[in-house]
Design a protein around this motif. Structure first.
Motif, mmCIF file in Angstrom:
data_model
loop_
_atom_site.group_PDB
_atom_site.id
_atom_site.type_symbol
_atom_site.label_atom_id
_atom_site.label_comp_id
_atom_site.label_asym_id
_atom_site.label_seq_id
_atom_site.Cartn_x
_atom_site.Cartn_y
_atom_site.Cartn_z
ATOM 1 N N ILE A 197 -14.460 -12.255 5.967
ATOM 2 C CA ILE A 197 -15.804 -12.610 6.430
ATOM 3 C C ILE A 197 -15.712 -13.500 7.664
ATOM 4 C CG2 ILE A 197 -17.876 -13.943 5.831
ATOM 5 C CD1 ILE A 197 -17.484 -12.806 2.930
ATOM 6 N N SER A 198 -14.741 -14.402 7.678
ATOM 7 C CA SER A 198 -14.608 -15.310 8.815
ATOM 8 C C SER A 198 -13.771 -14.736 9.949
ATOM 9 C CB SER A 198 -14.019 -16.651 8.357
ATOM 10 O OG SER A 198 -12.685 -16.470 7.928
ATOM 11 N N GLU A 199 -12.851 -13.832 9.642
ATOM 12 C CA GLU A 199 -11.972 -13.255 10.666
ATOM 13 C C GLU A 199 -11.595 -11.833 10.254
ATOM 14 O OE1 GLU A 199 -7.333 -13.365 11.951
ATOM 15 O OE2 GLU A 199 -8.103 -15.062 10.850
ATOM 16 N N SER A 200 -12.222 -10.869 10.880
ATOM 17 C CA SER A 200 -11.905 -9.489 10.486
ATOM 18 C C SER A 200 -11.336 -8.712 11.674
ATOM 19 C CB SER A 200 -13.128 -8.789 9.905
ATOM 20 O OG SER A 200 -14.142 -8.682 10.864
ATOM 21 N N SER A 201 -10.292 -9.264 12.272
ATOM 22 C CA SER A 201 -9.640 -8.592 13.389
ATOM 23 C C SER A 201 -8.929 -7.330 12.911
ATOM 24 C CB SER A 201 -8.623 -9.524 14.040
ATOM 25 O OG SER A 201 -7.552 -9.778 13.148
ATOM 26 N N LYS A 202 -8.639 -6.462 13.825
ATOM 27 C CA LYS A 202 -7.914 -5.226 13.503
ATOM 28 C C LYS A 202 -6.584 -5.563 12.849
ATOM 29 C CE LYS A 202 -6.682 -0.797 13.959
ATOM 30 N NZ LYS A 202 -6.397 -0.247 12.652
ATOM 31 N N GLU A 203 -5.897 -6.561 13.363
ATOM 32 C CA GLU A 203 -4.598 -6.949 12.816
ATOM 33 C C GLU A 203 -4.730 -7.452 11.380
ATOM 34 O OE1 GLU A 203 -5.791 -8.115 15.793
ATOM 35 O OE2 GLU A 203 -4.608 -6.760 17.045
ATOM 36 N N GLU A 204 -5.753 -8.253 11.130
ATOM 37 C CA GLU A 204 -5.969 -8.780 9.773
ATOM 38 C C GLU A 204 -6.327 -7.651 8.813
ATOM 39 O OE1 GLU A 204 -6.032 -11.711 6.830
ATOM 40 O OE2 GLU A 204 -5.183 -11.679 8.828
ATOM 41 N N ARG A 205 -7.160 -6.741 9.239
ATOM 42 C CA ARG A 205 -7.540 -5.599 8.408
ATOM 43 C C ARG A 205 -6.315 -4.746 8.087
ATOM 44 N NH1 ARG A 205 -13.081 -3.623 8.685
ATOM 45 N NH2 ARG A 205 -14.418 -5.191 9.575
ATOM 46 N N ASP A 206 -5.499 -4.476 9.104
ATOM 47 C CA ASP A 206 -4.277 -3.688 8.893
ATOM 48 C C ASP A 206 -3.348 -4.382 7.900
ATOM 49 O OD1 ASP A 206 -5.102 -1.740 10.680
ATOM 50 O OD2 ASP A 206 -3.865 -2.495 12.341
ATOM 51 N N ARG A 207 -3.189 -5.699 8.068
ATOM 52 C CA ARG A 207 -2.302 -6.455 7.188
ATOM 53 C C ARG A 207 -2.755 -6.376 5.729
ATOM 54 N NH1 ARG A 207 -2.039 -10.802 4.502
ATOM 55 N NH2 ARG A 207 -4.052 -11.619 5.125
ATOM 56 N N ILE A 208 -4.047 -6.523 5.505
ATOM 57 C CA ILE A 208 -4.577 -6.498 4.137
ATOM 58 C C ILE A 208 -4.472 -5.096 3.543
ATOM 59 C CG2 ILE A 208 -6.673 -6.761 2.754
ATOM 60 C CD1 ILE A 208 -7.370 -9.134 4.663
ATOM 61 N N ALA A 209 -4.804 -4.073 4.320
ATOM 62 C CA ALA A 209 -4.699 -2.701 3.808
ATOM 63 C C ALA A 209 -3.255 -2.369 3.436
ATOM 64 C CB ALA A 209 -5.222 -1.710 4.847
ATOM 65 N N ILE A 210 -2.308 -2.786 4.264
ATOM 66 C CA ILE A 210 -0.885 -2.559 3.959
ATOM 67 C C ILE A 210 -0.494 -3.313 2.696
ATOM 68 C CG2 ILE A 210 1.452 -3.066 4.775
ATOM 69 C CD1 ILE A 210 0.368 -2.409 7.623
ATOM 70 N N TRP A 211 -0.952 -4.549 2.545
ATOM 71 C CA TRP A 211 -0.665 -5.361 1.363
ATOM 72 C C TRP A 211 -1.131 -4.637 0.095
ATOM 73 C CZ3 TRP A 211 -4.705 -8.153 -1.378
ATOM 74 C CH2 TRP A 211 -4.235 -8.970 -2.417
ATOM 75 N N VAL A 212 -2.349 -4.069 0.137
ATOM 76 C CA VAL A 212 -2.881 -3.361 -1.040
ATOM 77 C C VAL A 212 -2.020 -2.145 -1.359
ATOM 78 C CG1 VAL A 212 -4.826 -2.055 -1.971
ATOM 79 C CG2 VAL A 212 -5.239 -4.187 -0.728
ATOM 80 N N PHE A 213 -1.675 -1.360 -0.344
ATOM 81 C CA PHE A 213 -0.848 -0.174 -0.594
ATOM 82 C C PHE A 213 0.528 -0.561 -1.122
ATOM 83 C CE2 PHE A 213 -3.939 2.078 2.118
ATOM 84 C CZ PHE A 213 -4.208 3.123 1.259
ATOM 85 N N GLU A 214 1.086 -1.657 -0.626
ATOM 86 C CA GLU A 214 2.376 -2.129 -1.140
ATOM 87 C C GLU A 214 2.248 -2.556 -2.596
ATOM 88 O OE1 GLU A 214 3.556 -5.114 1.685
ATOM 89 O OE2 GLU A 214 4.457 -3.624 3.025
ATOM 90 N N LEU A 215 1.124 -3.192 -2.949
ATOM 91 C CA LEU A 215 0.893 -3.559 -4.355
ATOM 92 C C LEU A 215 0.896 -2.318 -5.235
ATOM 93 C CD1 LEU A 215 -1.961 -6.223 -4.205
ATOM 94 C CD2 LEU A 215 0.379 -6.577 -4.996
ATOM 95 N N TYR A 216 0.180 -1.299 -4.801
ATOM 96 C CA TYR A 216 0.125 -0.061 -5.579
ATOM 97 C C TYR A 216 1.500 0.582 -5.704
ATOM 98 C CZ TYR A 216 -5.008 0.117 -5.697
ATOM 99 O OH TYR A 216 -6.327 -0.123 -5.939
#
Length: 90
Positions: A20-39
């Motif tokens: 909500i406070s920072e949704s840069s492309k880099e931050e979005r990519d990092r979080i999406a990768i984190w979720v896929f790595e969790l799975y």
């Protein structure tokens, strides 16, 4: 075995608050990768349905909306993150 655990609701709240406070492309990519790595790493079933729903949503936060001409152009935006945060806290 990796020391990876299923994220708690509090951890997911922190992720959404950061988006909500920072949704840069880099931050979005990092979080999406984190979720896929969790799975990939977690071979256990996640029992909490709201955690599953939130992780599923977060896995797509870096997707681009082909119908959006705005500068951000992402499929999900701050309003979505706020809704997800509210649902996580219900």
């Amino acid at each position: 075995m990796n020391n990876v655990t299923i994220p708690s609701k509090n951890e997911l709240e922190s992720v959404l608050e950061k988006l909500i406070s920072e949704s840069s492309k880099e931050e979005r990519d990092r979080i999406a990768i984190w979720v896929f790595e969790l799975y990939d790493i977690l071979d256990i079933k996640i029992e909490n349905p709201i955690v599953v729903k939130t992780l599923d949503r977060l896995s797509g936060i870096d997707l681009i909306n082909p119908c959006d001409d705005s500068e951000s152009g992402f499929l999900y935006n701050t309003i979505d993150f706020e809704i997800w945060l509210k649902e996580l806290n219900e």
